[in-house]
Design a protein around this motif. Structure first.
Motif, short mmCIF file in Angstrom:
data_model
loop_
_atom_site.label_atom_id
_atom_site.label_comp_id
_atom_site.label_asym_id
_atom_site.label_seq_id
_atom_site.Cartn_x
_atom_site.Cartn_y
_atom_site.Cartn_z
N PHE A 1 -8.80 9.41 -6.40
CA PHE A 1 -10.17 9.12 -6.83
C PHE A 1 -10.40 9.66 -8.24
CE2 PHE A 1 -14.57 10.63 -7.26
CZ PHE A 1 -15.25 9.44 -7.06
N GLY A 2 -11.00 8.84 -9.11
CA GLY A 2 -11.35 9.28 -10.45
C GLY A 2 -10.25 9.20 -11.48
N VAL B 1 0.76 3.45 3.10
CA VAL B 1 0.39 2.27 2.30
C VAL B 1 1.10 2.31 0.95
CG1 VAL B 1 -1.50 0.91 1.35
CG2 VAL B 1 -1.86 2.20 3.45
N SER B 2 1.12 3.49 0.30
CA SER B 2 1.80 3.62 -1.00
C SER B 2 3.28 3.37 -0.85
CB SER B 2 1.57 5.02 -1.58
OG SER B 2 0.20 5.28 -1.75
N GLY C 1 -4.57 11.39 -3.42
CA GLY C 1 -3.54 11.04 -4.40
C GLY C 1 -2.12 11.24 -3.90
N ASP C 2 -1.95 11.39 -2.59
CA ASP C 2 -0.64 11.64 -2.00
C ASP C 2 0.09 10.32 -1.75
OD1 ASP C 2 1.57 12.48 -0.64
OD2 ASP C 2 0.52 12.95 1.23
N TRP D 1 2.75 1.57 -11.58
CA TRP D 1 1.99 2.31 -12.60
C TRP D 1 1.30 3.48 -11.89
CZ3 TRP D 1 -0.09 -3.14 -13.55
CH2 TRP D 1 0.76 -3.84 -14.42
N GLY D 2 1.96 4.63 -11.85
CA GLY D 2 1.44 5.78 -11.10
C GLY D 2 0.38 6.54 -11.87
N LEU D 3 -0.85 6.49 -11.41
CA LEU D 3 -1.93 7.21 -12.08
C LEU D 3 -1.89 8.68 -11.66
CD1 LEU D 3 -4.75 4.57 -11.68
CD2 LEU D 3 -3.47 5.10 -13.73
#
Length: 592
Positions: free
Chosen positions: A234-235, A401-402, A395-396, A413-415
């Motif tokens: 998030f963010g 799903v990831s 963010g894990d 593209w890993g944020l």
């Protein structure tokens, strides 16, 4: 059509009996309000139905009626610029009838039946036509030339066709099929959302999708017809990255799916896109966009339908020979809908409660991307690029799903939250991201941008990786203990990060960067590195070389107006050579 009765209601899951004639995937109408639903499973005459609307007030005994057809979308003129919900109901039309709140069970046709379109016939009477052949065209707005095609699976002799103003349900042609049936053709097609539209052949990717985002185009490019994932907490800027791709990608049509995201994010899209000028056409960006606005306050079950609705519309435009991008924000919300329905169906759960078939469903979505030879006798190619955001909790990216997405897509593209907190946007981590299209795209880059483009990319990425290693040493023994060459590597990597990779989506000049501009800016930074590295051999004044005035000019180079950048970059390069030569010459005299 058959009718049954509800025996159980569990949230969006309804169980009805007496539907022995129904089939899986059939659309049904549930209760007095005729809520729309889809049959997930059949056991004897019992149907397990996923209802796409709020089920409060439904109870056992209520009637369920099947339509005898699978969940389908309407395809034809009127799609572009329209905002749909997850099951292709036009939200603006519904608002005219019900006001700001969607009434349950409302039935509004997806394509307006009253609007008349100027149809121009292309095919001629007596032509032998097959599925995918173009009957005629409709100029849909100033941007999209809508090609009216013979529906897939249909072929025969064209008996009649007419040009003029017609609604989507008016007959425009008659076709005598091989079974000697005469069929009237309209401008509307229906297609089941869970079945991919046919094509002749799928090609390997050879051309990059230009996005105007420097970190994407230069370091981690995606091919036209490719697949990409944008995971991040998030963010971290997932939505802004996807907005930028929707705004600037060199595609003909954009399908933007807001799948379970917050309403204010869709509001931003709806406010921005009509005001943005499409760089390719000069018209409003909304004139080549179809929106699927399935926000977080809509029923969870409808999220699953929205993904399939969006990609089926995209395949329709691909079949016309267009380049199409599907932006899905986010597939995690879709997976949550699968998890909820799987739990209510009492299926054996997989990891973290997601259904065991999660990866299979993700693959079914992404495999519909690609560059294809379209069906029909006319040779034409279309491409469909699928880009999905993933919202892993905390963010894990080790969550299902990831991981399931990473096994399927070719670009990642890993944020990174730490980059976002440092206000480095786009917050794509250059150490964890990757593109598997590099080998396929290298010939295109070499031909159009020169061999130096890829060499500079590799140098820049190598420096960023060396910086990560050197920073660990710096934390232990301090920067001054490094050799001058290593200190220069840190300075150059800092310039790559701050002057090249950082990009402001809210500044007009910096929001989009062409390939030529990206190549010249990267060349400037690496030229500085090469000149200083050469000067270090006979000049001990390291700080003097780091503090030259041209460094500030390079930092501001990305904000130079588009019409002036070639000349300004040339001047910066000449100025840089003079300054570094002067310091090197001075250092050389002092050594003598």
């Amino acid at each position: 059509m058959s009718k049954g009765r509800i025996v159980k209601v569990s949230g969006p899951l309804v169980v009805a009996t007496g539907l022995a004639d129904a089939n899986m995937a059939d659309v049904v109408r549930v209760g007095e309000q005729r809520l729309i639903g889809e049959i997930l499973n059949m056991t004897g005459d019992s149907a397990f139905i996923q209802v796409y609307e709020e089920t409060s007030g439904l109870g056992p005994g209520a009637e369920v009626e099947t339509t005898g057809a699978p969940m389908s979308v309407e395809l034809g003129p009127g799609l572009v610029g329209t905002i749909y919900d997850g099951i292709q109901r036009p939200l603006e039309e519904i608002m005219k009838i019900t006001g700001p709140t969607i009434t349950r069970g409302i039935e509004v046709p997806s394509l307006n039946r009253e609007t008349q379109w100027e149809f121009t016939a292309v095919a001629k009477e007596g032509d032998q036509l097959t599925g995918g052949d173009i009957l005629g065209t409709v100029q849909e707005g100033p941007v999209v030339l809508h090609k009216i095609m013979v529906p897939p699976g249909m072929s025969g002799t064209l008996l009649s066709i007419r040009t003029g103003l017609f609604t989507v349900i008016d007959p425009i042609a008659t076709l005598k099929t091989s079974e000697d049936e005469v069929k009237e053709l309209t401008m509307i097609q229906r297609w089941p959302v869970r079945i991919g539209r046919p094509y002749k052949e799928k090609f390997p990717p050879t051309q990059p999708l230009s996005s105007g985002q420097r970190i994407i185009d230069t370091l981690f490019p995606i091919a036209k017809g490719g697949t990409a994932a944008v995971p991040g907490p998030f963010g971290s800027g997932k939505t802004v990255v996807q907005h930028q791709l929707a705004k600037w990608s060199d595609v003909d049509v954009v399908i933007y799916i807001g799948c379970g995201e917050r309403g204010n994010e869709m509001t931003d899209v709806l406010r921005e896109f009509p005001e943005l000028t499409d760089p390719r056409t000069g018209e409003s960006l909304m004139k080549r966009t179809v929106m699927i606005a399935n926000t977080s306050d809509m029923p969870v079950a409808a999220r699953e339908a929205s993904i399939y609705t969006g990609i089926t519309i995209a395949e329709y435009f691909r079949d016309m020979g267009y380049a199409v991008a599907v932006i899905a924000d986010s597939t995690s919300r879709w997976a949550e809908a699968l998890r909820e329905m799987s739990g209510r169906l009492e299926e054996m759960p997989g990891e973290e409660g997601y259904p065991a078939y999660l990866s299979s469903r993700l693959a079914q979505f992404y495999e519909r991307a690609g560059t294809v030879a379209c069906i029909g006798t006319e040779a034409r190619q279309g491409s469909l690029t699928a880009i999905g955001a993933v919202s892993p909790p905390g963010g894990d990216i080790s969550e299902p799903v990831s991981q399931g997405t990473m096994r399927i897509v070719k670009v990642f593209w890993g944020l990174d939250a730490s980059l976002a907190y440092r206000r480095h946007f786009p917050a794509i981590n250059w150490l964890t991201s990757y593109s598997l299209y590099l080998d396929a795209l290298k010939p295109w880059y070499d031909e159009h941008l020169g061999k130096d483009y890829f060499l500079n990319r590799e140098k820049a990425l190598r420096m960023l990786q060396e910086e990560a290693t050197l920073n660990e040493i710096v934390q232990l023994v301090g920067k001054d203990s490094l050799s001058p060459e290593d200190q220069l590597t840190l300075e150059t990597a800092k310039m790559i990060r701050e002057d090249f990779l950082q990009q402001n989506a809210f500044v007009d000049i910096d929001s989009y960067s062409s390939y030529d501009r990206q190549a010249k800016l990267m060349h400037l930074i690496l030229k500085y590195d090469a000149l200083v590295r050469a000067a270090l051999e006979h000049c001990p004044d390291l700080q003097g070389l780091f503090c030259i005035s041209v460094r500030e000019k390079i930092g501001r180079a990305k904000c130079v107006p588009e019409a002036e950048y070639r000349q300004v970059y040339q001047e910066i390069e000449e100025w840089m050579e003079k300054e570094i030569d002067a310091i090197a010459a001075k250092g050389g005299r002092e050594n003598d």
